[in-house]
Scaffold this motif. Structure first.
Motif, PDB file in Angstrom:
ATOM      1  N   THR A   7      90.766  70.743  45.138  1.00 50.05           N
ATOM      2  CA  THR A   7      91.939  71.597  44.943  1.00 50.05           C
ATOM      3  C   THR A   7      91.562  73.051  44.686  1.00 50.05           C
ATOM      4  N   ALA A  10      98.160  73.750  46.185  1.00 49.34           N
ATOM      5  CA  ALA A  10      99.367  73.138  45.627  1.00 49.34           C
ATOM      6  C   ALA A  10     100.048  72.385  46.766  1.00 49.34           C
ATOM      7  N   PRO A  11      99.561  71.196  47.091  1.00 51.68           N
ATOM      8  CA  PRO A  11      99.999  70.476  48.291  1.00 51.68           C
ATOM      9  C   PRO A  11     101.506  70.266  48.401  1.00 51.68           C
ATOM     10  N   ASP A  12     102.192  69.978  47.258  1.00 50.84           N
ATOM     11  CA  ASP A  12     103.634  69.743  47.387  1.00 50.84           C
ATOM     12  C   ASP A  12     104.468  70.967  47.037  1.00 50.84           C
ATOM     13  N   ARG A  14     104.525  72.825  44.345  1.00 52.79           N
ATOM     14  CA  ARG A  14     104.840  73.053  42.941  1.00 52.79           C
ATOM     15  C   ARG A  14     103.567  73.000  42.109  1.00 52.79           C
ATOM     16  N   VAL A  15     103.535  73.787  41.031  1.00 47.54           N
ATOM     17  CA  VAL A  15     102.393  73.799  40.121  1.00 47.54           C
ATOM     18  C   VAL A  15     102.913  73.628  38.700  1.00 47.54           C
ATOM     19  N   ALA A  26     102.090  64.800  35.612  1.00 45.89           N
ATOM     20  CA  ALA A  26     101.265  65.454  36.631  1.00 45.89           C
ATOM     21  C   ALA A  26      99.784  65.143  36.422  1.00 45.89           C
ATOM     22  N   THR A  38      94.535  69.846  37.668  1.00 46.83           N
ATOM     23  CA  THR A  38      93.669  70.298  38.754  1.00 46.83           C
ATOM     24  C   THR A  38      92.721  71.411  38.334  1.00 46.83           C
ATOM     25  N   SER A  68      99.151  69.095  39.394  1.00 50.65           N
ATOM     26  CA  SER A  68      99.925  68.727  40.573  1.00 50.65           C
ATOM     27  C   SER A  68     100.792  67.515  40.280  1.00 50.65           C
ATOM     28  N   GLN A  70     102.091  65.754  42.636  1.00 53.49           N
ATOM     29  CA  GLN A  70     101.787  64.821  43.724  1.00 53.49           C
ATOM     30  C   GLN A  70     103.036  64.128  44.246  1.00 53.49           C
TER      31      GLN A  70
END
Length: 333
Positions: A39, A53-55, A57-58, A98, A101, A156, A158
């Motif tokens: 990440t 931040a794959p989706d 949101r952080v 969450a 990361t 994350s 996820q």
């Protein structure tokens, strides 16, 4: 990494101060050669880090630890202080459901602080972050009258929805996961001038939050969740107020560990009070729908009810708890 600080000229002495080593040399020492999780797209060394931040949101949180308030270097090693500082933030991320990361670290300290101490402190933060697959991606270093460690954690979801403090509803069950009262018992032992039992003293020095239990609770349908940092009753009171409910706990639902009972008897203190009001274990407390099976290692301790004339409250065996519910910031300093 060597436990002793290296001077720019190549010497190696544990007593070499930050003033002698220099800010940027120390930063190089605590960041060079460290591995980062996937990440981390860009780690330390630039104006900012870049974290995936794959989706979209952080999750972000910050905690501050001050020497003499949150830790003492005659009670804890720098490595333990580093682990504790990281854990306090990583647990907050887990409490949202969450997965941590990244960590950002701000450090203030006197220029006379041995550089080796700061390296050990950084080693502790790296080690604790590694337990959840996170990395240290940046930070800042400045001077100050005492050591102050500020950690910002990123996480994350996820794809999950964040579990808030405001979601508890009448009919839910209240449950906890992780150790309660161990850090408070360890603090009581240290305050009496003892260094054993080691299990309790070390619980105060380095908490062991159940990080994976946060996402697991979210996946199981938790309606509200919080990190127990200031004391179970104090922190559940935040849930009660945010959700507009009453949380009714049962003292018989708590199993007091033998070690807490033994030291409580030796010191003439009530071990259940440590479990209800002691902070810094960073256990997780959550509410779950009545028809939802609790995830593994979660234990039911009470129920959620609609408020009455007393408003949003936390009670034990039907009554407000006698005494302070937990740590009160600014009450002593």
């Amino acid at each position: 990494m060597s436990p002793s600080a290296s001077t720019p000229e190549g010497g190696s002495e544990a007593s070499v101060s930050l003033r002698e080593v220099g800010e940027f040399h120390l930063i190089d020492r605590v960041t060079t050669g460290r591995s980062q999780p996937d990440t981390t797209l860009l780690g330390p060394g630039d104006d900012s880090a870049v974290v995936a931040a794959p989706d979209g949101r952080v999750v972000a949180c910050t905690d501050v630890l001050v020497e003499g308030v949150h830790f003492r270097l005659d009670w804890s090693s720098p490595d333990q202080v580093g682990r504790k500082a990281a854990a306090a933030n990583l647990a907050d991320v887990a409490a949202m459901g969450a997965v941590p990361t990244s960590l950002l670290v701000g450090l203030a300290c006197p220029s006379t602080t041995p550089a080796a101490q700061l390296e050990e402190l950084a080693d502790g933060m790296w080690a604790e972050a590694a337990t959840v697959g996170a990395g240290l991606v940046g930070g800042d270093l400045t001077s100050g009258p005492v050591i102050v460690v500020t950690v910002t954690a990123l996480g994350s979801l996820q794809g999950r929805e964040a579990v808030l403090r405001s979601g508890a509803r009448p009919g839910d069950r209240v449950a906890v996961c992780g150790r309660l009262g161990w850090s408070a018992a360890g603090l009581a032992v240290l305050g009496r001038g003892f260094r054993s039992p080691a299990a309790l003293v070390n619980a105060h020095r380095v908490p062991e939050p159940p990080y994976s239990a946060g996402p697991a609770a979210a996946d199981a349908g938790a309606t509200a969740m919080i990190d127990v940092s200031d004391g179970l009753l104090a922190d559940l009171a935040h849930v009660a107020r945010a959700s507009g409910v009453a949380l009714r706990l049962r003292s018989r639902a708590f199993t007091v560990p033998a070690r807490l009972s033994e030291i409580g008897s030796a010191l003439g203190l009530d071990p259940l009070r440590w479990m209800l009001t002691g902070g810094e274990d960073h256990a997780l407390a959550a509410t779950f729908p009545a028809d939802t099976p609790l995830p593994a290692e979660w234990a039911e301790i009470g129920v959620v009810e609609a408020v009455d004339d007393a408003g949003p409250v936390v009670t034990v065996d039907g009554r407000p708890y006698d005494g302070e519910a937990g740590w009160v910031h600014f009450a002593k300093f």
